[in-house]
Design an enzyme around this catalytic site. Structure first.
Site, mmCIF file in Angstrom:
data_model
loop_
_atom_site.group_PDB
_atom_site.id
_atom_site.type_symbol
_atom_site.label_atom_id
_atom_site.label_comp_id
_atom_site.label_asym_id
_atom_site.label_seq_id
_atom_site.Cartn_x
_atom_site.Cartn_y
_atom_site.Cartn_z
ATOM 1 C CB CYS A 1 -0.915 0.004 1.221
ATOM 2 S SG CYS A 1 -2.253 -1.222 1.118
ATOM 3 C CB CYS B 1 -4.224 -0.904 -1.226
ATOM 4 S SG CYS B 1 -2.614 -1.578 -0.784
#
Length: 305
Positions: free
Chosen positions: A121, A202
């Protein structure tokens, strides 16, 4: 007289027989030549078809395997369980002996599954018209990954391939451009890889665009504008940060308040993303100035350091 007449008839028969033999020989020769020419066309015609893009990279197998092993053994040993031989075989079977204008997403599905891996992420960095700059940046800053920094993109970066229905099944002379046929091996591959890269993103994602492009920094027809932006998951991505970079010494055709950036923001807002935009993101601008230290555009960078 009968003897003379008999000799004449014999000569006539001989001439007739010779004529028939010559005619038959000519017919046989014509059939043989026709067969050879037809066979030659079957074998040569696919090779004679010249596409507009470069052909398959020489020693493609060695290039793909070498890059794969380097990626999973040296750069990211945590991915050491990837089977590079299987990855190469799945790539080869996706295009070899196939019409280079008739490639489908199904052809590449096994490859995508074999080579996929998680993207941490906050590390995904998308780009459009900033290829050289964005990859200089990711080489100097390991906190971000472009598609070309993933296993799939690393193996395929600046490499080309396409098939041929006739032996040896690979065209090393030329491959079709997207303008010649959209379903060519390269276009289908990068569309699928880009889609998968966007789906894996993400946290906060970044996108580096070129504000010196006269036609506009954001283009709906680009890979980012047509594929990646629509495959970002609003449930996984918390925000999109736009870095609008201008070429050193180049025109400043567009800023964060420009027309195409407004269009991009509108698309992102409709998909419920939080958005920020920054003109000449400073860490990237400093990298530009490293390569252009004496340019007037870099005086601000020099004076503030």
């Amino acid at each position: 007289m009968p003897l003379v007449q008999g000799s004449a008839r014999t000569r006539q028969r001989t001439v007739l027989l010779v004529g028939i033999v010559v005619l038959l020989a000519a017919l046989v020769l014509a059939v043989v030549l026709a067969s050879v020419l037809t066979h030659g066309k079957e074998e040569v015609s696919p090779k004679m078809l010249q596409w507009k893009d470069r052909g398959t990279t020489k020693n493609l197998q060695e290039v793909i395997l070498g890059r794969c092993y380097n990626y999973v053994m040296a750069r990211y040993p945590e991915l050491g369980d990837k089977d590079c031989l299987k990855i190469w075989e799945s790539l080869k079977h996706a295009f070899i002996y196939k019409n280079p204008c008739n490639i489908t997403s199904e052809d590449y599905q096994p490859l995508m599954e074999l080579a996929s891996h998680p993207i941490p992420c906050n590390k995904s960095l998308f780009w459009s018209k900033t290829s050289e700059l964005v990859h200089r940046y990711t080489k100097s800053n390991q906190n971000f990954l472009t598609l070309e920094d993933t296993l799939l993109g690393y193996m395929a970066d600046r490499v080309s391939w396409c098939g041929d229905p006739s032996a040896p099944g690979i065209n090393y002379e030329s491959c079709p451009k997207r303008s010649e046929c959209e379903s060519n091996p390269g276009s289908v591959f990068w569309k699928m890889a880009s889609k998968m890269f966007a789906e894996a993103a993400c946290g906060v994602v970044q996108v580096m665009l070129n504000g010196s492009v006269e036609a506009g920094a954001f283009r709906n027809s680009s890979i980012f504008g047509s594929i990646e932006i629509f495959n970002l998951n609003p449930d996984k991505v918390s925000a999109v940060h736009i870095w609008l970079m201008h070429d050193i010494g180049g025109p400043q055709s567009e800023s964060c308040s420009g027309h195409s950036i407004k269009r991009l923001k509108s698309i992102l807002e409709e998909r419920n993303f939080k958005i920020t935009c920054e003109d000449n993101y400073r860490p990237v601008q400093l990298l530009q100035c490293v390569h252009n230290p004496d340019h007037s555009d870099c005086r601000l960078c020099t004076n503030t350091m």
